[in-house]
Structures are given as C-alpha cells and as structure tokens.
Design an enzyme around this catalytic site. Structure first.
Site, short mmCIF file in Angstrom:
data_model
loop_
_atom_site.label_atom_id
_atom_site.label_comp_id
_atom_site.label_asym_id
_atom_site.label_seq_id
_atom_site.Cartn_x
_atom_site.Cartn_y
_atom_site.Cartn_z
N HIS A 316 38.40 47.17 37.22
CA HIS A 316 37.60 46.47 38.23
C HIS A 316 37.20 47.48 39.30
CE1 HIS A 316 36.40 43.47 41.21
NE2 HIS A 316 36.31 42.65 40.19
N ASP A 374 38.27 38.11 33.49
CA ASP A 374 37.69 37.80 32.18
C ASP A 374 38.67 37.96 31.03
OD1 ASP A 374 35.04 37.16 32.97
OD2 ASP A 374 34.69 39.27 33.39
#
Ligand code: SDX
Length: 440
Positions: A316, A374
């Site tokens: 991320h 996700d």
C-alpha cells in the site's frame, strides 16, 4: 539546495536556498490536527521559477481535508475521528455515510430521516433500463458501471448545478441510493435475468442482496448474517483519504464537471488492478497458485525483478503496517463461512497460508508489504455468491459515499482551483517544420 527550519515559538517556516544563485526563500510549514507537517509551496514557482517533481505524488498533499485520517506506519484509519474498527463493529453503513457527509454521527431522528431519504432515491429512471440493452451480455460490469453512472447526468438534469447546495445534496443522495440498484442491474443483465426493483422495506445492504440474488417469480429471504457482513464490507470501503480514484473525482470536480460525471471518472480509476481491481486480481492469483504447496514457487516469481508478477492484495502507498481493514475482513470471513456452513474453504486456507509465509519473508518485511483491504474481501464475496467480476463493482458501490463527501468538500473549499499539475519536459527542443515532400 540547503534547508533550515525556523525556531519554535513563531510561525514555522522552511527555508530553501538555491545554491546556484544564493537566493533564499521561506515557505510556511502547515500543521494539521494529526499527521506530519506539510510545506506550503503554493508560491514556489512565483518565488523561484521552479516546479516540484513528484511522480505518483508520493510526497504531495493535494488538498486540506477533514474527512479521513490515515497513519500508515501505525496502521490507523479514522473517519471524522472515529476508528474504522469501532465503526465496523458498532455502527452501520448508513450511519457511516451520514458521518462522512455531515461530519457527525446522526441522532435517532437524523438517522431515520437520512435512511428514509436514501430509500426514496433507490429507483432509477425507467428509461435507464433501455440503456443496458446497448451493452454486450458479456460486458465487464465495471464497463457498464462507467457508462451508466456517467449517463445519470443525462437523466437527472435537476441535480447537476454544482453552484446550488440543494442540488449538490440531492445528487449525493441519488448517487449513494442508486449505485446498488445499478450494480445489481449490471449483474442481472450479464446473467440474463430480469432487473429487480428496489424494496423500500429493506435496509441498504439487505436491499442490495435482494436485488442481486432475488428473482421475481419467488420469495427471497435475505440472510441477516450475510446482510450484516455486506454492510460491514460497505463500511470498510467507504472512504480512504486521497487515493487514486478519489483524487480522480476531485480532479474532475475541480473543472466544474457535474457530480455524476465525476463519480463515473472515479469508477474508471478504481477499476485498475493496482487499486480497486485488486480484489478481482487476488482471486485470479489464488486460482493460479491453486495449492499451498505452490506458494513458495509463486513467491519466487514475485521476488524476481525480471518477472512482472505481483502479490495482489499486498502492499500500500500509505500503510507500511497492516491495513486495519484487512484485519477486520479476515475475521468477517470466518463469520460468513461459518454461517454458510463452509467448514474448510480451500481459498481461505490458501490465503491465510500465503499471508503467513509472505509477512515472514525478508522481501516483504524489508519493503513493509502487508495485506491490504483487497486481500480478504474477494474470499468473503465469493462465498456470498458474488461472481469475481462483481468484486470491484461492490467496492465502487461502497466508495461512492467517500467520493461524494470528498467532492462536496472540494466544491465548498474557498481555496479550490482547477487541478493542473506541471511536468518535467524531456521531449525535442524547438525545431523547424519539414514539408512532407522533403521528409526522408
Ligand atoms: C487499494 O491508496 C489507497 O488508499 C487505495 C485503497 C483505497 O481504499 O482506496 O487502499 C485501495 O487500492 C489497495 C491497493 C490494492 N492494490 C494491490 O493490492 C496491488 C498490489 N499492490 C501493488 O501494486 C502496490 O503495493 C501498490 C500499487 C498498492 C502501492 O504501490 P507503491 O506505493 O507505488 O509502491 P511501490 O510500487 O513503489 O513498491 C515499493 C516496493 C517495490 O520494490 P523495489 O522496487 O523497492 O524493490 O515494493 C514492491 C515494489 O516492487 N512491491 C511489491 C508489491 N507492492 C509493492 N512487490 C510484490 N508484490 C506487491 N504487491
């Protein structure tokens, strides 16, 4: 360039010295309520003749915002000051929508009124049904979402005047209310079943499951445990600061484009596998790995610089620690599988083993790569009966409130200007035009 910070006690500044000219310029240091200070470089070009160069905006704050705060090193996510863990456990999606839009949690009366208003906007213009027929049956539902949501501006002319606060509010309500209806229609169209009209007696997540999985010829009972899980998934995806799709919405909004067009731009941006499309890509990846015995060889490909394979659902830009949403989702996964009496889900086992091996591997430790939102969402959604192609659509449904809240904040921001980055030009210098007859 050298830099010094002025001593505390007075307005803090940072000084840039251009070593080539000896010229020094001071820039204000701004402090938000939480998070690191930022250098206000708005007059950099005027004062120095230089631009900044920051591909991917890794060090650039594009706006002030009071909506969401992330501390990526600690793995903290707050919406209007409330932690995502508390919101996911104690609140519901409608409350979180109200919170994101209005800044405070609603009281009972406000909540009732808000839910009623959203419910009253869930139907779509009947003419919109015909729009779907223009798509191929095998169209990806995200392609349909980009087209149909953009087309809403052709159906709701009375809420496209962005200068009118009332119209802005109605557009926001319409978008939040109609996204589940359009998403379910995209799915029904792809499997050749009739569209299901929304039901006003159902809550937001329940109604969505009903429109997705119900058929007109028989009663459909929404499983309350699955409705709760759906609601929680919506909460976990509701907003996430200035991510790529939100920044796309803001950039489109900065030109004065109408809200439906801006949200369609956000949907397009979300679709990419580096962003919201990763939930679909995670399932494809788990399918490709197939078995825990293949994890090591798959990770060897991920670590090989000459191989483009990535560990989808990992890493991320902001989190250099666990994404707090992934932790909540992992727990929710177990609850859903239990409710569905799925004792051993090979996908979940594979995902958990993959996570365990990756987070203990030097490659991932050194780069601070952890599971993101996700990584687990697809496993729950698959167990709930959603086809893989709908995963990113669900992300878009949930994120609509975040996009809308950020778009409204942008429109109401008095210092808002059109977004227009500059560049470092590396092309040809000026040269003379050569007529076609003389070109080699
Ligand atoms: C979302 O921004 C948001 O807030 C987004 C989001 C939201 O709610 O809106 O949180 C939702 O988009 C989650 C992210 C979903 N994407 C994926 O899961 C796809 C896989 N992840 C990567 O593509 C990547 O981690 C990103 C795009 C998420 C972040 O990319 P960055 O910040 O540009 O990081 P990077 O590419 O510069 O990576 C740094 C290093 C590199 O190695 P080195 O060149 O330093 O040796 O880490 C490596 C990368 O190669 N790396 C990975 C990796 N992610 C980063 N290596 C293997 N697998 C990965 N997934």
């Amino acid at each position: 360039m050298a830099r010094t910070t002025s001593p505390g006690g007075r307005k803090q500044t940072i000084t840039l010295t251009d070593n080539s000219t000896g010229k020094t310029v001071e820039f204000p240091l701004l402090k938000g309520r939480l998070g690191p200070k930022v250098i206000d470089i708005r007059n950099l070009y005027g004062a120095t003749g230089y631009f900044t160069y920051d591909p991917g905006y890794t060090s650039t704050g594009s706006t002030e915002s009071a909506i969401t705060f992330i501390d990526g090193d600690k793995g903290v996510l707050l919406h209007r000051g409330y932690s995502i863990e508390e919101l996911a456990e104690k609140s519901d999606y409608m409350e979180v929508c109200y919170l994101l839009l209005n800044g405070e949690l609603p009281n009972r009366a406000q909540k009732r009124e808000f839910e009623h208003t959203i419910t009253m906007h869930t139907m779509v213009h009947e003419q919109l049904n015909y729009f779907f027929r223009g798509f191929r049956r095998d169209a990806h539902p995200m392609a349909i979402m980009c087209g149909v949501v953009g087309a809403l501006s052709a159906f709701y002319h009375d809420s496209t005047d962005i200068g009118d606060p009332h119209q802005r509010m109605i557009a926001s309500y319409r978008l939040i209310a109609k996204m589940p209806t359009i998403a379910a229609m995209a799915y029904k169209f792809s499997i050749g079943q009739p569209f299901m009209y929304p039901r006003n007696d159902l809550k937001y997540a329940e109604n969505f499951l009903y429109m997705m999985f119900g058929v007109p010829c028989e009663e459909f009972q929404v499983n309350p445990v699955l409705a709760k899980a759906m609601d929680r998934i919506f909460i976990l995806h509701a907003d996430h600061e200035q991510n790529a799709s939100t920044s796309t919405v803001r950039l489109a909004g900065s030109t004065g484009a109408n809200p439906f067009a801006c949200i369609a731009a956000g949907i397009a941006s979300l679709w990419g596998p580096a962003h919201g499309g990763a939930n679909e890509a995670v399932l494809q990846m788990l399918g490709e790995i197939g078995h825990t015995k293949n994890i090591k060889s798959y990770l060897a490909r991920v670590k090989d610089r000459n191989d483009p394979t990535m560990l989808m659902g990992f890493g991320h830009r902001v989190y250099k620690n666990y994404d707090p949403r992934a932790k909540v989702l992992q727990k929710a996964c177990h609850a859903v599988l239990k409710e569905l009496k799925i004792k051993n889900d090979p996908l979940l086992d594979l995902a958990m083993e993959l996570e365990h091996i990756a987070v203990n591997d030097d490659y991932f430790i050194e780069r601070k790569l952890y599971p993101n939102v996700d990584f687990y969402s697809g496993i729950i959604l698959k167990a709930m009966g959603f086809p893989t192609s709908m995963f990113t659509v669900l992300f878009a449904v949930a994120r609509t409130v975040g996009w809308v809240a950020q778009w409204s904040e942008l429109i109401e921001d008095p210092v808002q200007k059109i977004g227009r980055p500059r560049q470092l030009y590396i092309g040809k210098g000026r040269r003379k035009f050569v007529p076609l007859s003389k070109r080699k």
